[in-house]
Design an enzyme around this catalytic site. Sequence first.
Site, PDB file in Angstrom:
ATOM      1  N   GLU A 152       0.839  -1.217   0.000  1.00 54.69           N
ATOM      2  CA  GLU A 152       0.000   0.000   0.000  1.00 54.69           C
ATOM      3  C   GLU A 152       0.871   1.264   0.000  1.00 54.69           C
ATOM      4  O   GLU A 152       0.565   2.261   0.651  1.00 54.69           O
ATOM      5  CB  GLU A 152      -1.014  -0.040   1.143  1.00 54.69           C
ATOM      6  CG  GLU A 152      -1.907  -1.267   0.977  1.00 54.69           C
ATOM      7  CD  GLU A 152      -3.246  -1.198   1.669  1.00 54.69           C
ATOM      8  OE1 GLU A 152      -3.705  -0.104   1.989  1.00 54.69           O
ATOM      9  OE2 GLU A 152      -3.835  -2.284   1.851  1.00 54.69           O
TER      10      GLU A 152
HETATM   11  C1  LIG Z   1       2.763  -9.660   0.346  1.00 52.97           C
HETATM   12  C2  LIG Z   1       2.346  -8.569  -0.581  1.00 52.97           C
HETATM   13  C3  LIG Z   1       0.998  -8.275  -0.704  1.00 52.97           C
HETATM   14  C4  LIG Z   1       0.571  -7.284  -1.599  1.00 52.97           C
HETATM   15  N1  LIG Z   1      -0.764  -7.056  -1.788  1.00 52.97           N
HETATM   16  C5  LIG Z   1      -1.168  -6.248  -2.816  1.00 52.97           C
HETATM   17  C6  LIG Z   1      -2.547  -6.153  -3.177  1.00 52.97           C
HETATM   18  O1  LIG Z   1      -3.427  -6.759  -2.555  1.00 52.97           O
HETATM   19  N2  LIG Z   1      -2.879  -5.377  -4.237  1.00 52.97           N
HETATM   20  C7  LIG Z   1      -1.950  -4.688  -4.963  1.00 52.97           C
HETATM   21  O2  LIG Z   1      -2.331  -4.011  -5.916  1.00 52.97           O
HETATM   22  N3  LIG Z   1      -0.634  -4.755  -4.637  1.00 52.97           N
HETATM   23  C8  LIG Z   1      -0.228  -5.515  -3.587  1.00 52.97           C
HETATM   24  N4  LIG Z   1       1.113  -5.616  -3.270  1.00 52.97           N
HETATM   25  C9  LIG Z   1       2.087  -4.883  -4.068  1.00 52.97           C
HETATM   26  C10 LIG Z   1       2.771  -3.736  -3.314  1.00 52.97           C
HETATM   27  O3  LIG Z   1       1.846  -2.698  -3.104  1.00 52.97           O
HETATM   28  C11 LIG Z   1       3.999  -3.325  -4.126  1.00 52.97           C
HETATM   29  O4  LIG Z   1       4.957  -4.357  -3.979  1.00 52.97           O
HETATM   30  C12 LIG Z   1       4.571  -2.002  -3.658  1.00 52.97           C
HETATM   31  O5  LIG Z   1       3.707  -0.943  -3.990  1.00 52.97           O
HETATM   32  C13 LIG Z   1       5.957  -1.716  -4.276  1.00 52.97           C
HETATM   33  O6  LIG Z   1       5.950  -1.918  -5.650  1.00 52.97           O
HETATM   34  P1  LIG Z   1       7.106  -2.805  -6.314  1.00 52.97           P
HETATM   35  O7  LIG Z   1       7.149  -4.095  -5.585  1.00 52.97           O
HETATM   36  O8  LIG Z   1       6.876  -2.852  -7.777  1.00 52.97           O
HETATM   37  O9  LIG Z   1       8.443  -2.034  -6.003  1.00 52.97           O
HETATM   38  P2  LIG Z   1       9.080  -0.881  -6.889  1.00 52.97           P
HETATM   39  O10 LIG Z   1       8.059   0.129  -7.239  1.00 52.97           O
HETATM   40  O11 LIG Z   1       9.867  -1.492  -7.983  1.00 52.97           O
HETATM   41  O12 LIG Z   1      10.093  -0.219  -5.843  1.00 52.97           O
HETATM   42  C14 LIG Z   1      11.380  -0.770  -5.569  1.00 52.97           C
HETATM   43  C15 LIG Z   1      12.091   0.187  -4.609  1.00 52.97           C
HETATM   44  O13 LIG Z   1      12.258   1.465  -5.251  1.00 52.97           O
HETATM   45  C16 LIG Z   1      11.680   2.485  -4.439  1.00 52.97           C
HETATM   46  N5  LIG Z   1      11.119   3.531  -5.296  1.00 52.97           N
HETATM   47  C17 LIG Z   1      10.316   3.373  -6.379  1.00 52.97           C
HETATM   48  N6  LIG Z   1       9.994   4.587  -6.879  1.00 52.97           N
HETATM   49  C18 LIG Z   1      10.593   5.514  -6.090  1.00 52.97           C
HETATM   50  C19 LIG Z   1      10.644   6.951  -6.105  1.00 52.97           C
HETATM   51  N7  LIG Z   1       9.971   7.669  -7.003  1.00 52.97           N
HETATM   52  N8  LIG Z   1      11.371   7.557  -5.149  1.00 52.97           N
HETATM   53  C20 LIG Z   1      12.042   6.842  -4.225  1.00 52.97           C
HETATM   54  N9  LIG Z   1      12.038   5.491  -4.163  1.00 52.97           N
HETATM   55  C21 LIG Z   1      11.323   4.836  -5.092  1.00 52.97           C
HETATM   56  C22 LIG Z   1      10.608   1.775  -3.617  1.00 52.97           C
HETATM   57  O14 LIG Z   1      10.275   2.514  -2.462  1.00 52.97           O
HETATM   58  C23 LIG Z   1      11.286   0.452  -3.333  1.00 52.97           C
HETATM   59  O15 LIG Z   1      12.155   0.594  -2.244  1.00 52.97           O
HETATM   60  C24 LIG Z   1       1.544  -6.544  -2.334  1.00 52.97           C
HETATM   61  C25 LIG Z   1       2.902  -6.834  -2.179  1.00 52.97           C
HETATM   62  C26 LIG Z   1       3.301  -7.846  -1.342  1.00 52.97           C
HETATM   63  C27 LIG Z   1       4.781  -8.154  -1.232  1.00 52.97           C
END
Ligand SMILES: Cc1cc2nc3c(=O)[nH]c(=O)nc-3n(C[C@H](O)[C@H](O)[C@H](O)COP(=O)(O)OP(=O)(O)OC[C@H]3O[C@@H](n4cnc5c(N)ncnc54)[C@H](O)[C@@H]3O)c2cc1C
Length: 380
Positions: free
Chosen positions: A363
């Site tokens: 989230e």
């Molecule tokens: C167990 C679990 C349950 C989940 N449940 C749901 C769900 O029900 N529905 C749903 O839609 N999603 C869900 N998610 C997804 C979750 O919301 C995303 O994993 C999260 O938003 C991060 O996205 P990403 O994994 O693509 O990481 P990325 O966006 O690739 O980020 C990787 C890193 O880069 C950093 N980063 C990225 N952009 C920036 C920026 N502009 N400035 C600084 N730092 C940045 C991030 O903070 C992170 O540290 C879930 C994830 C998990 C692991």
Amino acid sequence: MDFSLTEEHIMIRDAARDFAQTELLPGVIERDNAQKFPESLVRKMGELGFLGIMVDPKYGGSGMDAISYVLIMEELSKIDASASVMVSVNNSLVCYGLEAYGNEEQKQKYLTKLATGECIGAFCLSEPEAGSDATSQKTTAIDKGDHYILNGTKNWITNGGRAEVYLVIAQTDKHKGSHGINAFILEKGMPGFDIGPKEDKLGIRGSDTHTLQFNDVKVPKSNRIGEDGFGFRFAMKTLSGGRIGIAAQALGIAAGAYELALKYSKERKAFGTEICNHQAIAFKLADMHTEIEAARMLVMKAAWDKDQGNNYDMSSAMAKLYASKVAMEHTVEAVQIHGGNGFVKEYHVERLMRDAKITQIYEGTSEIQKIVISRGLIKG
Ligand SMILES: Cc1cc2nc3c(=O)[nH]c(=O)nc-3n(C[C@H](O)[C@H](O)[C@H](O)COP(=O)(O)OP(=O)(O)OC[C@H]3O[C@@H](n4cnc5c(N)ncnc54)[C@H](O)[C@@H]3O)c2cc1C
């Protein structure tokens, strides 16, 4: 300013505490080991009103406020964060999203079942190439007149296999960017809607996390939520409230670990005295208690803002950012206070430490919360 809870709030908190102790605690280690969803508890949580906490009773909900919601989330999360994330997603993403932005027909058809626990819901925004950058949606929803055709992949979806109702975000008009995104209600079993295998996770292992695949899924236009192009705003508004639930989850994980550490430190002896009498341990407890209380204030403030009808974008981001940091740091300290026993499953704190990590990721990661907060500050 009044910091005391009402009698009703105390009753609700105590009911959640009692449920967590009697129903969630037995089997929590086994569910974590086996990655087992707390299936038998869904119906019971539905009966207690935990699955539609803030939903209007005319749609089968409990009609409680956001303060009640965070009290329940904290108590459930002290014991089982896998169960509490199911509660959080169903309440603040799915039920809230439908109640606030769905039309009457959608509420009658879906919300009543979701609020009572007859079925549970999932919220599907994240994709392999669109996590933090949620505007980069690759899932498409092509307008075909009276229906849309959806194609694409969603990943990390909580309740992904167990849900029956899915709120899915998809791009209809790429040229309009975030204004070309829509939100849809999908049902399990729609032709072309496939559910991938369950993820093998570090924490919240009992929660049901899956990748979803859409191959030419035909979705009636009546299943679109709001006006054409409302989907991104829908997702952001809904997530803002969702963050209050996750902040309360983080608070519960931290408080659960602290309570176990305090108890253990009063029982375990080293060098002829209970370890709480060693200042190094006593000071850890003091820091834990102080910071958990500070996190609780932020969580309550965000819930209060929601109840008052104030904008809660910043307060929910601050609550989630801080409570998740406290959860991560103090679950590590709880393991340390338990010494070797902290490293084994039977003492619960290692699970709480593993569960804490996700609260800094889903989230909106902590970095994304800082973007929300700093933008709010600069905008004024
Ligand atoms: C167990 C679990 C349950 C989940 N449940 C749901 C769900 O029900 N529905 C749903 O839609 N999603 C869900 N998610 C997804 C979750 O919301 C995303 O994993 C999260 O938003 C991060 O996205 P990403 O994994 O693509 O990481 P990325 O966006 O690739 O980020 C990787 C890193 O880069 C950093 N980063 C990225 N952009 C920036 C920026 N502009 N400035 C600084 N730092 C940045 C991030 O903070 C992170 O540290 C879930 C994830 C998990 C692991």
